[in-house]
Design an enzyme around this catalytic site. Structure first.
Site: not given
Ligand code: OSB
Ligand code: MG
Length: 374
Positions: A135, A161, A163, A188, A213, A238, A262, A290
């Site tokens: 991510s 992925k 953001k 995402d 996402e 999510d 998660k 994550g």
């Molecule tokens: O939306 O998946 C998410 C990190 C913090 C809060 C929300 C998210 C995330 C990530 C990080 O996308 C995923 C990772 O590398 O741990």
């Molecule tokens: Mg997410």
């Protein structure tokens, strides 16, 4: 398994690189660790609540206070058959899934150690090699993002992925697809859009994304179902999936075609397995999300990812992407095929680096059984 005491620790750990989502930037983590002391066995877990109430209402302080004042006191002194039974004891507390998950998972960890069994087997896992994606947060420039993607693809990660948010979406997706027409790519939004953005969101269909996402409200299922009907690209939920019932509703309404699990968000391994099993029965693939975890939370994500319906690469990546030095040994490493191999022999578990943890700890508190006051 008698729960004698629960220890809470807060660690300060700077991230190697900042991580930015549509709700903000994180440069340093406040890591909350839970240790369950059970008759000579210690179980460890990480609470994934983050530094502010932006991903969800839970954050570092609510998790600490809820565990200390309400959840841990419900558990200390009890004698549990198995970790799975703990959720029922905590059900009086509404919500606060991340706080609950930290306790439940520490007890699963203790149970696995007590039975000298790998945690993934205790959870019912079957896969011995899990698929990893990354991510990648919002960067200061498009070039910086392109460079990061290049690095992660070279390392072998199977899915990228990115953001997105209004103003950081179509243009960068166009650039990424131009340079890498065939990679597995998803995005995402962390709830950055509204249904009134429908015409804009339709344009995401041009990029052959694996999924989008959580485009809409963090607590919504209904509006996502409306959006999914208008898009070709699969939606993945999510934030909206906090328990099995949410997944049931989302699937039945057609709000998504993929679910991100998660373990913290759904309140622990037991509920995570329930979401997994439901999705498997309904033909909905899942993947493991994550929360910028240290090796302790990461090891738990890996164990969960061995369940058979974790069919898409998760946000489970190497320790060195986040930390100068992780608090487990060996650090979590990813093969050049973009996988993590789980091992099965006794003693193959990650060791906790207690000295390092001690150095990084900024506060610590142990909750024991209250003795009757006079
Ligand atoms: O939306 O998946 C998410 C990190 C913090 C809060 C929300 C998210 C995330 C990530 C990080 O996308 C995923 C990772 O590398 O741990
Ligand atoms: Mg997410």
């Amino acid at each position: 398994m008698k729960v004698e005491a629960i220890t809470l620790r807060e660690l300060r750990m700077p991230l190697k690189y900042f991580f930015e989502t549509s709700f903000g930037r994180t440069e340093s983590r406040r890591v909350l660790l839970v240790t369950a002391h059970c008759e000579g066995v210690e179980g460890w877990a990480e609470c994934v609540a983050v530094e502010g109430p932006f991903f969800s209402y839970e954050w570092s302080e609510t998790a600490w206070a809820t565990i200390r004042d309400f959840l841990a006191p419900l558990l200390v002194g009890t004698n549990l058959e198995q970790a799975q039974d703990v959720a029922a004891l905590m059900s009086r507390v509404r919500g606060h899934n991340m706080a609950k998950a930290a306790l439940e998972n520490a007890l699963w960890d203790a149970e696995a150690r007590q039975k000298q069994q790998p945690l993934w087997k205790l959870l019912g896992g079957t896969l011995t090699e899990i698929a990893c994606g990354v991510s990648i947060g919002i960067q200061d420039s498009h070039d910086q993002l392109m460079e990061k993607i290049d690095t992660e693809l070279a390392a072998g990660y199977q899915r990228i992925k990115v953001k997105v948010k209004p103003g950081w979406d179509l243009e960068i997706l166009t650039k990424i697809r131009k340079r890498w027409p065939n990679i597995l790519l998803s995005c995402d939004a962390n709830s950055a859009y509204r249904l009134t953005d429908l015409d804009h969101l339709r344009k995401f269909d041009d990029f052959n994304l694996l999924m989008i996402e959580q485009p809409l409200w963090d607590d919504d299922i209904f509006q996502h179902a409306k959006l999914q009907r208008e898009l070709k690209t699969p939606l993945c939920l999510d934030e909206s999936i906090r328990q099995r019932r949410d997944a049931e509703q989302a699937i039945e309404l057609g709000a998504c075609r993929i679910i991100n699990i998660k373990v913290g968000r759904v309140g622990g391994f037991t509920e995570a397995i329930a979401v997994h099993d439901l999705c498997q029965r309904q033909g909905i693939p899942v993947w493991c999300g994550g929360m910028l975890e240290t090796g302790i939370g990461r090891a738990h994500n890996i164990a969960l990812s061995t369940l058979p319906n974790f069919r898409l690469p998760g946000d489970v990546s190497a320790s060195k992407r986040y930390w100068e030095e992780d608090i487990v040994e060996p650090e979590i490493e990813v093969t050049s095929r973009g996988t993590i191999q789980v091992r099965d022999e006794p003693g193959s578990r990650y060791k906790i680096k207690k000295d390092l943890i001690q150095k990084l700890t900024v506060r610590m508190e142990t909750i024991r059984r209250r003795t009757a006051s006079v």
